[in-house]
Design a protein around this motif. Sequence first.
Motif, short mmCIF file in Angstrom:
data_model
loop_
_atom_site.label_atom_id
_atom_site.label_comp_id
_atom_site.label_asym_id
_atom_site.label_seq_id
_atom_site.Cartn_x
_atom_site.Cartn_y
_atom_site.Cartn_z
N GLY A 192 0.82 -1.62 -0.10
CA GLY A 192 -0.23 -0.06 -0.08
C GLY A 192 0.95 1.49 0.05
N ARG A 193 2.08 1.10 -0.15
CA ARG A 193 3.31 2.24 0.19
C ARG A 193 2.84 3.43 1.23
NH1 ARG A 193 -0.11 1.94 -5.27
NH2 ARG A 193 0.44 0.26 -6.56
N ARG A 194 1.73 3.53 1.56
CA ARG A 194 2.16 4.49 3.18
C ARG A 194 3.12 5.94 2.54
NH1 ARG A 194 1.93 -0.25 7.75
NH2 ARG A 194 0.00 -1.63 6.20
N ILE A 195 2.90 6.81 1.74
CA ILE A 195 3.74 7.57 1.21
C ILE A 195 2.87 8.89 2.24
CG2 ILE A 195 4.66 6.88 -1.02
CD1 ILE A 195 2.22 9.07 -1.78
N ALA A 247 7.88 5.21 -2.36
CA ALA A 247 8.18 4.22 -1.73
C ALA A 247 9.68 3.67 -1.74
CB ALA A 247 6.44 3.15 -1.33
N ILE A 248 10.12 3.24 -2.53
CA ILE A 248 10.90 2.64 -2.75
C ILE A 248 12.08 3.72 -2.71
CG2 ILE A 248 12.82 1.48 -4.49
CD1 ILE A 248 9.79 0.66 -5.56
N GLY A 249 12.05 4.81 -3.71
CA GLY A 249 12.91 5.98 -2.99
C GLY A 249 13.04 6.33 -1.53
N ARG A 250 12.62 6.26 -0.63
CA ARG A 250 12.43 6.50 0.33
C ARG A 250 13.01 5.27 1.28
NH1 ARG A 250 6.33 7.20 3.50
NH2 ARG A 250 6.55 4.78 2.82
N ALA A 251 12.86 4.10 1.24
CA ALA A 251 13.63 3.23 1.79
C ALA A 251 15.41 3.50 1.53
CB ALA A 251 13.01 1.45 1.10
N LEU A 252 15.42 3.64 -0.30
CA LEU A 252 16.42 3.74 -0.28
C LEU A 252 17.29 4.29 0.48
CD1 LEU A 252 16.82 3.78 -4.09
CD2 LEU A 252 17.40 1.27 -2.12
N VAL A 253 17.07 5.60 0.73
CA VAL A 253 17.31 6.79 2.07
C VAL A 253 18.12 6.70 3.16
CG1 VAL A 253 17.31 8.98 2.70
CG2 VAL A 253 16.32 8.74 0.20
N ALA A 254 17.07 4.99 4.10
CA ALA A 254 17.31 4.63 4.97
C ALA A 254 18.80 3.95 4.99
CB ALA A 254 16.67 3.98 5.22
N GLY A 255 19.06 3.77 3.75
CA GLY A 255 20.89 3.09 3.25
C GLY A 255 20.58 1.12 3.87
N PRO A 256 19.26 0.20 3.22
CA PRO A 256 18.92 -0.48 3.36
C PRO A 256 20.09 -1.37 2.18
CG PRO A 256 18.04 0.37 1.21
CD PRO A 256 18.54 1.31 2.05
N ARG A 257 20.42 -2.11 3.52
CA ARG A 257 21.55 -3.30 3.20
C ARG A 257 20.35 -4.80 2.97
NH1 ARG A 257 25.37 -5.75 6.84
NH2 ARG A 257 24.28 -5.23 9.17
#
Length: 236
Positions: free
Chosen positions: A86-89, A146-156
Amino acid sequence: MSWLEVEDADVFYGRVHALRGLSFAVEQGEIVCLLGNNGAGKSTTMNLLSGLVRPKSGRVRWDGVDLAAAKPWDIVSKGLVHVPEGRRIFSTMTVHDNLLLGGYTVKDQRAIAERVDLAYSLMPRLAERRKQQGGTLSGGEQQMLAIGRALVAGPRLLLLDEPSMGLAPLVVKQVMEIIAEVNRQGTTVLLVEQNARAALRIAHRAYVVETGSVTLQGDAAELARDSRVVDAYLGA
């Protein structure tokens, strides 16, 4: 021991037995897909890994971290980041501010800026709409955000729950290409999908989950040819 390992996990919602001895593994650098119909336990699995639900029994470990005992915010800080169904932006915030929020656990402002730029380079459509409110974006653009926001967190390890839901086929293709590129740049991905055809095209391995347990597993290309998967998820 695998990089991410779920072993004999049982999860209950009240009297509902959502996960029944669930076991699977993810190795560093992979895209692994969990396939299954509604109610199979896929989203519960993602919530288990994110620390949002706790197992009644079983073991959940990632890169030496006991996820069953860790707090959700600590899990994010260690690099396991969840993009929920649901993205939840944040619909009233701009695209740019949504991206910046992804770095709320990151203290290095330069790293945040670099990751925002990475999101814009991966998804130029977001750069074009950086001053628009998130709620004005199309469904596909919201999923990219939503994907971009997650990338800013620096996921491994990036957890993606139904990223193709509600999207047109052409947009699904674009989103899957983005996920594959994120993986090529070094991020391990665990992908939950009902769109088995799209998911198996980019995944290295896959598990089929039914009523809270793994019933099939293997190389993604091999499962795409397995008659049981074809009949249940891919059609003729």
